[in-house]
Design a protein around this motif. Sequence first.
Motif, PDB file in Angstrom:
ATOM      1  N   GLY A  91      28.529  10.097  32.048  1.00  0.00           N
ATOM      2  CA  GLY A  91      27.367  10.723  31.426  1.00  0.00           C
ATOM      3  C   GLY A  91      27.680  11.898  30.531  1.00  0.00           C
ATOM      4  O   GLY A  91      26.824  12.327  29.751  1.00  0.00           O
ATOM      5  N   LEU A  92      28.905  12.448  30.602  1.00  0.00           N
ATOM      6  CA  LEU A  92      29.228  13.623  29.792  1.00  0.00           C
ATOM      7  C   LEU A  92      29.257  13.297  28.306  1.00  0.00           C
ATOM      8  O   LEU A  92      28.774  14.091  27.486  1.00  0.00           O
ATOM      9  N   GLU A  93      29.792  12.136  27.944  1.00  0.00           N
ATOM     10  CA  GLU A  93      29.847  11.779  26.524  1.00  0.00           C
ATOM     11  C   GLU A  93      28.453  11.695  25.928  1.00  0.00           C
ATOM     12  O   GLU A  93      28.231  12.110  24.782  1.00  0.00           O
ATOM     13  N   ASP A  94      27.502  11.185  26.698  1.00  0.00           N
ATOM     14  CA  ASP A  94      26.115  11.108  26.215  1.00  0.00           C
ATOM     15  C   ASP A  94      25.575  12.512  25.933  1.00  0.00           C
ATOM     16  O   ASP A  94      24.886  12.733  24.935  1.00  0.00           O
ATOM     17  N   ILE A  95      25.895  13.459  26.819  1.00  0.00           N
ATOM     18  CA  ILE A  95      25.430  14.834  26.634  1.00  0.00           C
ATOM     19  C   ILE A  95      26.063  15.456  25.393  1.00  0.00           C
ATOM     20  O   ILE A  95      25.383  16.091  24.576  1.00  0.00           O
ATOM     21  N   LEU A  96      27.368  15.272  25.234  1.00  0.00           N
ATOM     22  CA  LEU A  96      28.091  15.894  24.122  1.00  0.00           C
ATOM     23  C   LEU A  96      27.680  15.339  22.764  1.00  0.00           C
ATOM     24  O   LEU A  96      27.861  16.011  21.742  1.00  0.00           O
ATOM     25  N   THR A  97      27.124  14.138  22.745  1.00  0.00           N
ATOM     26  CA  THR A  97      26.736  13.530  21.472  1.00  0.00           C
ATOM     27  C   THR A  97      25.240  13.629  21.187  1.00  0.00           C
ATOM     28  O   THR A  97      24.773  13.137  20.150  1.00  0.00           O
ATOM     29  N   GLU A  98      24.492  14.266  22.077  1.00  0.00           N
ATOM     30  CA  GLU A  98      23.060  14.445  21.823  1.00  0.00           C
ATOM     31  C   GLU A  98      22.845  15.438  20.678  1.00  0.00           C
ATOM     32  O   GLU A  98      23.621  16.367  20.486  1.00  0.00           O
ATOM     33  N   LYS A  99      21.755  15.255  19.932  1.00  0.00           N
ATOM     34  CA  LYS A  99      21.484  16.085  18.756  1.00  0.00           C
ATOM     35  C   LYS A  99      21.230  17.544  19.112  1.00  0.00           C
ATOM     36  O   LYS A  99      21.470  18.436  18.296  1.00  0.00           O
ATOM     37  N   ILE A 102      24.872  22.079  21.579  1.00  0.00           N
ATOM     38  CA  ILE A 102      25.578  23.074  20.780  1.00  0.00           C
ATOM     39  C   ILE A 102      26.753  23.605  21.595  1.00  0.00           C
ATOM     40  O   ILE A 102      26.701  23.667  22.819  1.00  0.00           O
ATOM     41  N   LEU A 103      27.825  23.938  20.898  1.00  0.00           N
ATOM     42  CA  LEU A 103      29.049  24.417  21.549  1.00  0.00           C
ATOM     43  C   LEU A 103      29.249  25.889  21.229  1.00  0.00           C
ATOM     44  O   LEU A 103      29.293  26.286  20.061  1.00  0.00           O
ATOM     45  N   LEU A 104      29.355  26.704  22.270  1.00  0.00           N
ATOM     46  CA  LEU A 104      29.600  28.133  22.092  1.00  0.00           C
ATOM     47  C   LEU A 104      31.107  28.335  21.949  1.00  0.00           C
ATOM     48  O   LEU A 104      31.841  28.377  22.941  1.00  0.00           O
ATOM     49  N   TYR A 105      31.554  28.441  20.697  1.00  0.00           N
ATOM     50  CA  TYR A 105      32.989  28.553  20.416  1.00  0.00           C
ATOM     51  C   TYR A 105      33.161  29.231  19.054  1.00  0.00           C
ATOM     52  O   TYR A 105      32.536  28.810  18.074  1.00  0.00           O
ATOM     53  N   SER A 107      34.660  29.207  16.235  1.00  0.00           N
ATOM     54  CA  SER A 107      35.413  28.558  15.170  1.00  0.00           C
ATOM     55  C   SER A 107      34.932  29.093  13.821  1.00  0.00           C
ATOM     56  O   SER A 107      33.872  29.730  13.736  1.00  0.00           O
ATOM     57  N   PRO A 108      35.667  28.849  12.740  1.00  0.00           N
ATOM     58  CA  PRO A 108      35.206  29.292  11.418  1.00  0.00           C
ATOM     59  C   PRO A 108      33.846  28.717  11.024  1.00  0.00           C
ATOM     60  O   PRO A 108      33.118  29.320  10.238  1.00  0.00           O
ATOM     61  N   ALA A 109      33.501  27.560  11.602  1.00  0.00           N
ATOM     62  CA  ALA A 109      32.224  26.919  11.259  1.00  0.00           C
ATOM     63  C   ALA A 109      31.065  27.403  12.123  1.00  0.00           C
ATOM     64  O   ALA A 109      29.914  27.053  11.868  1.00  0.00           O
ATOM     65  N   ALA A 110      31.347  28.215  13.123  1.00  0.00           N
ATOM     66  CA  ALA A 110      30.301  28.645  14.053  1.00  0.00           C
ATOM     67  C   ALA A 110      29.314  29.595  13.385  1.00  0.00           C
ATOM     68  O   ALA A 110      29.696  30.439  12.576  1.00  0.00           O
ATOM     69  N   VAL A 111      28.041  29.452  13.739  1.00  0.00           N
ATOM     70  CA  VAL A 111      26.988  30.324  13.217  1.00  0.00           C
ATOM     71  C   VAL A 111      26.422  31.149  14.367  1.00  0.00           C
ATOM     72  O   VAL A 111      26.544  30.781  15.545  1.00  0.00           O
ATOM     73  N   ASP A 112      25.810  32.252  14.037  1.00  0.00           N
ATOM     74  CA  ASP A 112      25.206  33.130  15.033  1.00  0.00           C
ATOM     75  C   ASP A 112      24.141  32.358  15.819  1.00  0.00           C
ATOM     76  O   ASP A 112      23.269  31.711  15.247  1.00  0.00           O
ATOM     77  N   LEU A 113      24.205  32.429  17.133  1.00  0.00           N
ATOM     78  CA  LEU A 113      23.248  31.717  17.982  1.00  0.00           C
ATOM     79  C   LEU A 113      21.811  32.126  17.664  1.00  0.00           C
ATOM     80  O   LEU A 113      20.887  31.315  17.767  1.00  0.00           O
ATOM     81  N   LYS A 114      21.608  33.357  17.253  1.00  0.00           N
ATOM     82  CA  LYS A 114      20.266  33.830  16.937  1.00  0.00           C
ATOM     83  C   LYS A 114      19.639  33.028  15.809  1.00  0.00           C
ATOM     84  O   LYS A 114      18.430  32.777  15.813  1.00  0.00           O
ATOM     85  N   LYS A 149      32.889  17.769  16.685  1.00  0.00           N
ATOM     86  CA  LYS A 149      31.717  17.174  16.029  1.00  0.00           C
ATOM     87  C   LYS A 149      30.402  17.840  16.448  1.00  0.00           C
ATOM     88  O   LYS A 149      29.350  17.537  15.889  1.00  0.00           O
ATOM     89  N   ILE A 150      30.478  18.718  17.447  1.00  0.00           N
ATOM     90  CA  ILE A 150      29.269  19.374  17.946  1.00  0.00           C
ATOM     91  C   ILE A 150      28.955  20.602  17.092  1.00  0.00           C
ATOM     92  O   ILE A 150      29.862  21.301  16.638  1.00  0.00           O
ATOM     93  N   ARG A 151      27.679  20.869  16.877  1.00  0.00           N
ATOM     94  CA  ARG A 151      27.288  22.079  16.156  1.00  0.00           C
ATOM     95  C   ARG A 151      27.776  23.297  16.938  1.00  0.00           C
ATOM     96  O   ARG A 151      27.501  23.449  18.122  1.00  0.00           O
ATOM     97  N   GLN A 152      28.508  24.178  16.256  1.00  0.00           N
ATOM     98  CA  GLN A 152      29.155  25.297  16.932  1.00  0.00           C
ATOM     99  C   GLN A 152      28.451  26.617  16.627  1.00  0.00           C
ATOM    100  O   GLN A 152      28.069  26.882  15.493  1.00  0.00           O
TER     101      GLN A 152
END
Length: 253
Positions: A91-99, A102-105, A107-114, A149-152
Amino acid sequence: MLEEVLLDFANIPAEPSDVRSTCVKCQRPSSVCWCGSLPKPRLCPKSRIILLQHPAEEKRCLRTAPMLHFGLSDGKCLVYKGKRFPGKHQGLEDILTEKNTILLYPSPAAVDLKTVVGSDINTTFNLVIIDGTWPQAKAIYASNPILHKIRQVKLLTNSVSNYIIRTQPTEGCLSTLETATEALTLLENDEIYRKLLDPLRTLCEFQLQNGAVSHQSKEFLIKNKKYPKLIGKRLNKVLNSAEIFSVEDSLKD
């Protein structure tokens, strides 16, 4: 005389009589159990916390992830242990691929959670947090392409860690519990989630009463010329970074 000695040995109990009882929930001695400080009733956010936990975290006796797990309602904090995901976790893959995942990490692509909260005000999220030291978190991220692939997102906060019995690398580093608490407070727009920090404060009080000392961050010690060791390349890189890491500790003590 020999008979008396043998009789003394015979009277020795098989098990020590003063073995301390242990809490079945937090696995700590009952005298220093923090379970009494957990929120009552357990908090039930709309969003879920998904912890990808490095196996080495289980060996740490002063972890904060269990406080998060027991402070939230069943199903609101899911813990998956390993180095490669989804792996054997059903079931984890299903969770990780849901729209809405979001991943708290940082990375250069990460945006402010706010900004994510502001644009998706009615959305409930699966918030993925990597639970481990900073080197462990980087290794998990690098070896799991599904995470890329997850929004960071990243957590930008001025909060100071309550985890004063451990040495943090920088002033901005937070424990896993504190990171999740800050994120839930933003996602749910509710200060009630700060109650999750009460067990951590209780733990620190117990430790300080039993000989532990309050720690300053490595950044603070270095700035005030009190750090007792040479500064290595890895620590220097961490101190020069402007990011706030969302892991238990960036470096081991």
